[in-house]
Design a protein around this motif. Structure first.
Motif, PDB file in Angstrom:
ATOM      1  N   LYS A   9       0.783  -1.243   0.101  1.00  0.00           N
ATOM      2  CA  LYS A   9      -0.015   0.094   0.022  1.00  0.00           C
ATOM      3  C   LYS A   9       0.997   1.295  -0.168  1.00  0.00           C
ATOM      4  O   LYS A   9       1.921   1.308   0.723  1.00  0.00           O
ATOM      5  CB  LYS A   9      -0.887  -0.090   1.389  1.00  0.00           C
ATOM      6  CG  LYS A   9      -1.789   1.102   1.213  1.00  0.00           C
ATOM      7  CD  LYS A   9      -1.633   2.131   1.912  1.00  0.00           C
ATOM      8  CE  LYS A   9      -2.721   3.551   1.924  1.00  0.00           C
ATOM      9  NZ  LYS A   9      -2.241   4.548   2.446  1.00  0.00           N
ATOM     10  N   GLY A  11       0.970   5.374   0.133  1.00  0.00           N
ATOM     11  CA  GLY A  11       0.199   6.417   0.688  1.00  0.00           C
ATOM     12  C   GLY A  11       0.247   7.932   0.033  1.00  0.00           C
ATOM     13  O   GLY A  11       0.936   7.921  -0.873  1.00  0.00           O
ATOM     14  N   GLY A  12      -0.610   8.875   0.292  1.00  0.00           N
ATOM     15  CA  GLY A  12      -0.647   9.869  -0.416  1.00  0.00           C
ATOM     16  C   GLY A  12       0.251  10.971  -0.761  1.00  0.00           C
ATOM     17  O   GLY A  12       0.360  11.850  -1.711  1.00  0.00           O
ATOM     18  N   PHE A 184       4.966   4.657   3.377  1.00  0.00           N
ATOM     19  CA  PHE A 184       4.407   6.006   3.254  1.00  0.00           C
ATOM     20  C   PHE A 184       5.565   6.861   3.469  1.00  0.00           C
ATOM     21  O   PHE A 184       6.892   6.404   3.294  1.00  0.00           O
ATOM     22  CB  PHE A 184       3.726   6.345   4.445  1.00  0.00           C
ATOM     23  CG  PHE A 184       4.045   6.269   5.716  1.00  0.00           C
ATOM     24  CD1 PHE A 184       5.108   5.328   6.422  1.00  0.00           C
ATOM     25  CD2 PHE A 184       3.649   7.241   6.767  1.00  0.00           C
ATOM     26  CE1 PHE A 184       5.310   5.319   7.449  1.00  0.00           C
ATOM     27  CE2 PHE A 184       4.244   7.244   8.062  1.00  0.00           C
ATOM     28  CZ  PHE A 184       5.013   6.243   8.621  1.00  0.00           C
ATOM     29  N   GLU A 185       5.660   8.164   3.537  1.00  0.00           N
ATOM     30  CA  GLU A 185       6.570   9.089   3.350  1.00  0.00           C
ATOM     31  C   GLU A 185       7.779   9.074   4.864  1.00  0.00           C
ATOM     32  O   GLU A 185       8.932   9.843   4.584  1.00  0.00           O
ATOM     33  CB  GLU A 185       6.307  10.544   3.349  1.00  0.00           C
ATOM     34  CG  GLU A 185       5.695  11.351   4.425  1.00  0.00           C
ATOM     35  CD  GLU A 185       4.268  10.931   4.986  1.00  0.00           C
ATOM     36  OE1 GLU A 185       3.686   9.974   4.490  1.00  0.00           O
ATOM     37  OE2 GLU A 185       3.932  11.376   5.935  1.00  0.00           O
ATOM     38  N   LEU A 190       7.620   6.099  14.236  1.00  0.00           N
ATOM     39  CA  LEU A 190       8.651   6.764  15.060  1.00  0.00           C
ATOM     40  C   LEU A 190       8.488   7.097  16.464  1.00  0.00           C
ATOM     41  O   LEU A 190       7.138   7.537  16.745  1.00  0.00           O
ATOM     42  CB  LEU A 190       8.715   8.402  14.290  1.00  0.00           C
ATOM     43  CG  LEU A 190       9.183   8.063  12.540  1.00  0.00           C
ATOM     44  CD1 LEU A 190       8.796   9.645  12.054  1.00  0.00           C
ATOM     45  CD2 LEU A 190      10.329   7.342  12.375  1.00  0.00           C
ATOM     46  N   VAL A 193       7.659  11.782  15.942  1.00  0.00           N
ATOM     47  CA  VAL A 193       7.111  12.265  14.527  1.00  0.00           C
ATOM     48  C   VAL A 193       8.026  13.115  13.609  1.00  0.00           C
ATOM     49  O   VAL A 193       8.103  12.947  12.617  1.00  0.00           O
ATOM     50  CB  VAL A 193       5.757  12.425  14.507  1.00  0.00           C
ATOM     51  CG1 VAL A 193       5.622  13.951  14.757  1.00  0.00           C
ATOM     52  CG2 VAL A 193       5.039  12.288  13.283  1.00  0.00           C
ATOM     53  N   ILE A 216       2.152   9.085  21.279  1.00  0.00           N
ATOM     54  CA  ILE A 216       3.394   9.078  20.399  1.00  0.00           C
ATOM     55  C   ILE A 216       2.795   8.497  18.998  1.00  0.00           C
ATOM     56  O   ILE A 216       3.298   8.855  17.849  1.00  0.00           O
ATOM     57  CB  ILE A 216       4.194   7.855  21.281  1.00  0.00           C
ATOM     58  CG1 ILE A 216       4.790   8.698  22.166  1.00  0.00           C
ATOM     59  CG2 ILE A 216       4.974   7.533  19.921  1.00  0.00           C
ATOM     60  CD1 ILE A 216       5.707   7.837  22.938  1.00  0.00           C
ATOM     61  N   ALA A 218      -0.666   9.103  16.546  1.00  0.00           N
ATOM     62  CA  ALA A 218      -2.013   9.852  16.366  1.00  0.00           C
ATOM     63  C   ALA A 218      -2.371   9.794  14.941  1.00  0.00           C
ATOM     64  O   ALA A 218      -1.830   9.310  14.208  1.00  0.00           O
ATOM     65  CB  ALA A 218      -1.784  11.267  16.710  1.00  0.00           C
ATOM     66  N   GLY A 220      -3.582   9.516  11.232  1.00  0.00           N
ATOM     67  CA  GLY A 220      -3.712   8.523  10.197  1.00  0.00           C
ATOM     68  C   GLY A 220      -2.996   7.250  10.727  1.00  0.00           C
ATOM     69  O   GLY A 220      -3.347   6.144  10.170  1.00  0.00           O
ATOM     70  N   MET A 221      -1.821   7.295  11.538  1.00  0.00           N
ATOM     71  CA  MET A 221      -1.292   6.103  12.000  1.00  0.00           C
ATOM     72  C   MET A 221      -2.268   5.370  12.832  1.00  0.00           C
ATOM     73  O   MET A 221      -1.872   4.188  13.022  1.00  0.00           O
ATOM     74  CB  MET A 221       0.321   6.573  13.018  1.00  0.00           C
ATOM     75  CG  MET A 221       1.090   5.774  13.303  1.00  0.00           C
ATOM     76  SD  MET A 221       1.364   4.540  11.934  1.00  0.00           S
ATOM     77  CE  MET A 221       2.499   5.636  10.922  1.00  0.00           C
ATOM     78  N   LYS A 224      -3.769   3.020  10.628  1.00  0.00           N
ATOM     79  CA  LYS A 224      -2.934   2.214   9.967  1.00  0.00           C
ATOM     80  C   LYS A 224      -2.602   0.998  10.946  1.00  0.00           C
ATOM     81  O   LYS A 224      -2.248  -0.120  10.556  1.00  0.00           O
ATOM     82  CB  LYS A 224      -1.711   2.824   9.588  1.00  0.00           C
ATOM     83  CG  LYS A 224      -0.851   2.369   8.676  1.00  0.00           C
ATOM     84  CD  LYS A 224       0.619   3.059   8.281  1.00  0.00           C
ATOM     85  CE  LYS A 224       0.074   4.569   7.600  1.00  0.00           C
ATOM     86  NZ  LYS A 224      -0.263   4.311   6.278  1.00  0.00           N
TER      87      LYS A 224
HETATM   88  N1  LIG Z   1       4.587   7.958  15.530  1.00  0.00           N
HETATM   89  C1  LIG Z   1       4.222   8.399  14.318  1.00  0.00           C
HETATM   90  N2  LIG Z   1       5.232   7.754  13.517  1.00  0.00           N
HETATM   91  C2  LIG Z   1       4.915   8.189  12.171  1.00  0.00           C
HETATM   92  N3  LIG Z   1       3.879   8.953  11.726  1.00  0.00           N
HETATM   93  C3  LIG Z   1       3.012   9.481  12.641  1.00  0.00           C
HETATM   94  C4  LIG Z   1       3.123   9.185  14.059  1.00  0.00           C
HETATM   95  N4  LIG Z   1       2.216   9.460  14.766  1.00  0.00           N
HETATM   96  C5  LIG Z   1       1.359  10.145  13.740  1.00  0.00           C
HETATM   97  N5  LIG Z   1       2.025  10.068  12.570  1.00  0.00           N
HETATM   98  C6  LIG Z   1       1.218  10.613  11.235  1.00  0.00           C
HETATM   99  O1  LIG Z   1       0.752   9.579  10.513  1.00  0.00           O
HETATM  100  C7  LIG Z   1       0.781   9.847   9.260  1.00  0.00           C
HETATM  101  C8  LIG Z   1       0.519   8.622   8.301  1.00  0.00           C
HETATM  102  O2  LIG Z   1      -0.749   8.405   8.052  1.00  0.00           O
HETATM  103  P1  LIG Z   1      -1.375   8.683   6.876  1.00  0.00           P
HETATM  104  O3  LIG Z   1      -1.283  10.183   6.640  1.00  0.00           O
HETATM  105  O4  LIG Z   1      -2.806   8.002   7.050  1.00  0.00           O
HETATM  106  O5  LIG Z   1      -0.544   7.663   6.098  1.00  0.00           O
HETATM  107  P2  LIG Z   1      -0.485   7.397   4.530  1.00  0.00           P
HETATM  108  O6  LIG Z   1      -0.008   8.406   3.811  1.00  0.00           O
HETATM  109  O7  LIG Z   1       0.093   6.253   4.226  1.00  0.00           O
HETATM  110  O8  LIG Z   1      -2.181   6.896   4.150  1.00  0.00           O
HETATM  111  C9  LIG Z   1       2.190  10.479   8.900  1.00  0.00           C
HETATM  112  O9  LIG Z   1       2.396  11.405   7.963  1.00  0.00           O
HETATM  113  C10 LIG Z   1       2.476  11.199  10.433  1.00  0.00           C
HETATM  114  O10 LIG Z   1       1.860  12.561  10.293  1.00  0.00           O
END
Ligand SMILES: Nc1ncnc2c1ncn2[C@@H]1O[C@H](COP(=O)(O)OP(=O)(O)O)[C@@H](O)[C@H]1O
Ligand SMILES: CC(=O)N[C@@H](CCC(=O)OP(=O)(O)O)C(=O)O
Length: 259
Positions: A9, A11-12, A184-185, A190, A193, A216, A218, A220-221, A224
């Protein structure tokens, strides 16, 4: 022994970075085993919505999808992004076929019902059609799914792409040895973050609960990680979260989920 199937998968944020996307698709095309790609595109959809004067609304990592938003996400995910990704894979000699969940009735969903939040035309997956998807794989085609599903009643539904990846992995693990990789990016989950070197290399469920409590993880994570554990609990062999090169750079650090 079951045949192996890799489900990736993307991500955006990666999709919005043409160089990163190009590199990812080049390497995805080289995967020798059967494979499926699921793509999001939330960032592009939000940009489009804003250009059209609509304010994007996300709650707990999921988009509130009114009718106008559904039209935008259908055009962006099932049209623009899906077809560009398929064309790029074709350029790399990967015979990709772009699909929404309505195509071939591959992914059936229902309107997401949460008492306190009205998500509109957002969907939760009910079932996937293992037979149809296996038939595509057996025809040497590589399915590329976008984040649109349907309810078999004529209604398209916007469905979190991480959830689609997890549900496809669960359904197909009855027939295949499935490895699910979320790209993802960032380099993985992490500790901080803002520090891409602070990758947490292994997370089990109790640790996930602690990370949630300490905020730690939040946004979109959250969905996921919930999707990762659902996949592991329901028969998927291996689940990883990492950067877009995690599946071909063996030394790349990433997060592996364990039960
Ligand atoms: N502990 C963490 N580690 C990595 N990312 C995190 C964490 N907590 C929140 N995030 C956020 O979650 C985002 C990833 O979720 P999401 O945007 O849904 O991913 P995707 O692009 O794969 O759909 C990251 O860009 C980041 O901003
Ligand atoms: C209901 C819901 O939230 N749908 C997602 C589908 C796209 C997606 O998941 O995109 P990313 O992988 O880029 O986040 C959305 O519209 O943002």
């Amino acid at each position: 022994m079951k045949e192996s199937l890799k489900i990736l998968k993307i991500g955006g944020n990666v999709i919005n970075d043409p160089i990163a996307l190009e590199e990812f698709l080049f390497h995805f095309a080289q995967i020798p085993s059967k494979k499926i790609l699921i793509h999001g595109g939330g960032k592009k959809a939000s940009e489009m919505a804003e250009e059209l004067g609509l304010e994007p609304k996300m709650v707990n990592g999921r988009r509130i999808t009114d009718l106008a938003t559904l039209e935008i996400v259908t055009m962006v995910y099932a049209g623009l992004l899906n077809k560009n990704i398929v064309a790029n894979l074709q350029k790399n000699q990967c015979n990709a076929i772009g699909l929404s969940g309505a195509d071939g009735n591959c992914i059936l969903a229902h309107k997401r019902v949460v008492k306190e939040i009205d998500y509109g035309f957002a969907g939760d997956v009910d079932s996937i059609d293992v037979k149809t998807i296996s038939a595509l794989l057996n025809s040497q085609l590589t399915p590329v799914f976008c984040a649109i599903t349907h309810d078999k009643n004529g209604q398209l539904l916007n469905t979190n792409a991480d959830t689609i990846a997890s549900e496809l992995s669960i359904g197909l693990s009855e027939k295949y040895d499935v490895e699910l990789i979320y790209c993802f990016e960032k380099n993985g989950v992490l500790r901080d973050v803002n520090d891409n070197h602070s990758v947490i290399e292994k997370i089990n469920k109790p640790y996930f609960e602690a990370l949630k409590k300490d905020r730690i993880v939040a946004e979109g994570m959250l969905p996921k990680l919930e999707n990762c554990f659902a996949a592991l609990e329901k028969g998927v062999q291996k689940v990883t979260i990492g950067s877009p090169n995690v599946f071909y750079e063996t030394k790349q650090k990433c997060t592996t989920l364990i039960l």
